[in-house]
Design an enzyme around this catalytic site. Sequence first.
Site, mmCIF file in Angstrom:
data_model
loop_
_atom_site.group_PDB
_atom_site.id
_atom_site.type_symbol
_atom_site.label_atom_id
_atom_site.label_comp_id
_atom_site.label_asym_id
_atom_site.label_seq_id
_atom_site.Cartn_x
_atom_site.Cartn_y
_atom_site.Cartn_z
ATOM 1 N N LYS A 88 0.807 -1.230 0.000
ATOM 2 C CA LYS A 88 0.000 0.000 0.000
ATOM 3 C C LYS A 88 0.838 1.278 0.000
ATOM 4 C CE LYS A 88 -4.410 -1.664 1.038
ATOM 5 N NZ LYS A 88 -4.305 -3.002 1.670
ATOM 6 N N GLU A 110 -10.039 6.153 3.335
ATOM 7 C CA GLU A 110 -10.902 5.143 3.946
ATOM 8 C C GLU A 110 -9.993 4.001 4.367
ATOM 9 O OE1 GLU A 110 -10.252 5.300 0.770
ATOM 10 O OE2 GLU A 110 -9.676 3.225 0.348
ATOM 11 N N SER A 377 1.746 -9.837 -0.892
ATOM 12 C CA SER A 377 1.370 -8.420 -0.771
ATOM 13 C C SER A 377 1.667 -7.809 0.596
ATOM 14 C CB SER A 377 -0.116 -8.261 -1.091
ATOM 15 O OG SER A 377 -0.903 -9.135 -0.296
HETATM 16 C C1 LIG Z 1 -5.168 -4.081 1.428
HETATM 17 C C2 LIG Z 1 -4.444 -5.341 1.186
HETATM 18 C C3 LIG Z 1 -4.803 -6.212 0.134
HETATM 19 C C4 LIG Z 1 -6.005 -6.003 -0.748
HETATM 20 O O1 LIG Z 1 -5.980 -4.874 -1.540
HETATM 21 P P1 LIG Z 1 -5.696 -4.919 -3.101
HETATM 22 O O2 LIG Z 1 -6.037 -3.540 -3.551
HETATM 23 O O3 LIG Z 1 -6.571 -5.958 -3.699
HETATM 24 O O4 LIG Z 1 -4.266 -5.245 -3.277
HETATM 25 C C5 LIG Z 1 -4.043 -7.342 -0.077
HETATM 26 N N1 LIG Z 1 -2.981 -7.631 0.710
HETATM 27 C C6 LIG Z 1 -2.614 -6.823 1.728
HETATM 28 C C7 LIG Z 1 -1.448 -7.217 2.554
HETATM 29 C C8 LIG Z 1 -3.324 -5.657 2.001
HETATM 30 O O5 LIG Z 1 -2.952 -4.880 3.023
#
Ligand SMILES: *Cc1c(COP(=O)(O)O)cnc(C)c1O
Length: 391
Positions: A88, A110, A377
């Site tokens: 993010k 948000e 992610s």
């Molecule tokens: C917020 C988040 C997501 C989901 O958001 P996307 O916009 O689909 O990437 C996925 N993995 C993590 C670790 C997150 O914090």
Amino acid sequence: MLPDRSGHFDGFGGRFVSETLIFALDELEHEYAKARHDKRFHCEFAYYLKDYAGRPTPLYFAESLSQELGIKRVYLKREDLLHTGAHKINNTLGQILLAVRMKKPRVIAETGAGQHGVATATVAAKFGLKCDIYMGEEDIKRQSLNVFRMKLLGARVIPVTSGTKTLKDAMTEALRDWVTNVGHTHYIIGTVAGPHPYPAMVRDFQSIIGKEARAQILKAEKRLPDYLVACVGGGSNAMGLFYAFFKDKSVKFIGVEAAGKGLSTGKHAASLVAGKPGVLHGSKSSLLQDNSGQVSNTHSVAAGLDYPGVGPEHAYYQKIGRAQYVTVNDKEALAGFKLLSEVEGIIPALESSHALSYLKKMNRAKRKNSIIIVCLSGRGDKDLGIVTGKF
Ligand SMILES: *Cc1c(COP(=O)(O)O)cnc(C)c1O
């Protein structure tokens, strides 16, 4: 090149907002178009991605996981190693630089689990902007540690008490705030959703994930991967990984949505697999809704996937068959969480665990001969409270 000038990806996307916001969106689109052609902006963004956030992230060959799953080679794109623990920060850094260029003294965002709220509060602290985060009352209760983090970083956390008191309602309130305060406020949307230009802009800021991964895999394997696998909430980490490979027709994209307690129970968040075209938060995409068009309540053990909508570019990829969208349920995701922790010593976010867990569901013969990149992610520290007692 998509989106077209009106922000559409072959019928998805666009701008479904009030007159007041059209002005703000035009201003943002204009500023972003200028920044895209400005070397100084690119240098600045690259500098903060590197020295502040910690890029490039490694593309790690997960040898033990590959063996365990009978896959030729699995590589993990390690977004979990970034500052604040997830991808993010790539997007919030890009958008805060734009807010500074537009001379806006205040940002809003948000948040559901609090990850995007923390990433926004972080960059607001760094650049000295006032920061208000909208968060559902229910999520505030579930994610007290992230609420504390945001407050430590100097942000104000505004509880949202409407609807189901979760992410969808927080985004609705943030849009409402923006309408009232457009003059001095920039709204940092946390994923590739929302009205044009957000889906394309957030994609561009996150596309560094795939650009790096493409160069890294070519160096390591002297060829492109067979599959890219990423979890899909709003869709930003997945689009960030996929985008740089769009023209590489041999590379297959797999987006993994949350099946929660099971698709048949209605308690899930599979917006692409089980949704229908509809409008939410300013754009048209695939949406979870009942027969009368009422937006459905969602569930996933991974708070970051718990959203009834999805970015319009994913709806487009699904329509043209460029990506395949599949699901993994809560239980399977928890097994993936445990597996990676045990065999690689890496505790993944529950969101990323959905992508990991899908590897087990892939056809055996196919996976034996495949090189696969999974987007890790985020890291799992934030989820320890949720998984406690589950194993
Ligand atoms: C917020 C988040 C997501 C989901 O958001 P996307 O916009 O689909 O990437 C996925 N993995 C993590 C670790 C997150 O914090």
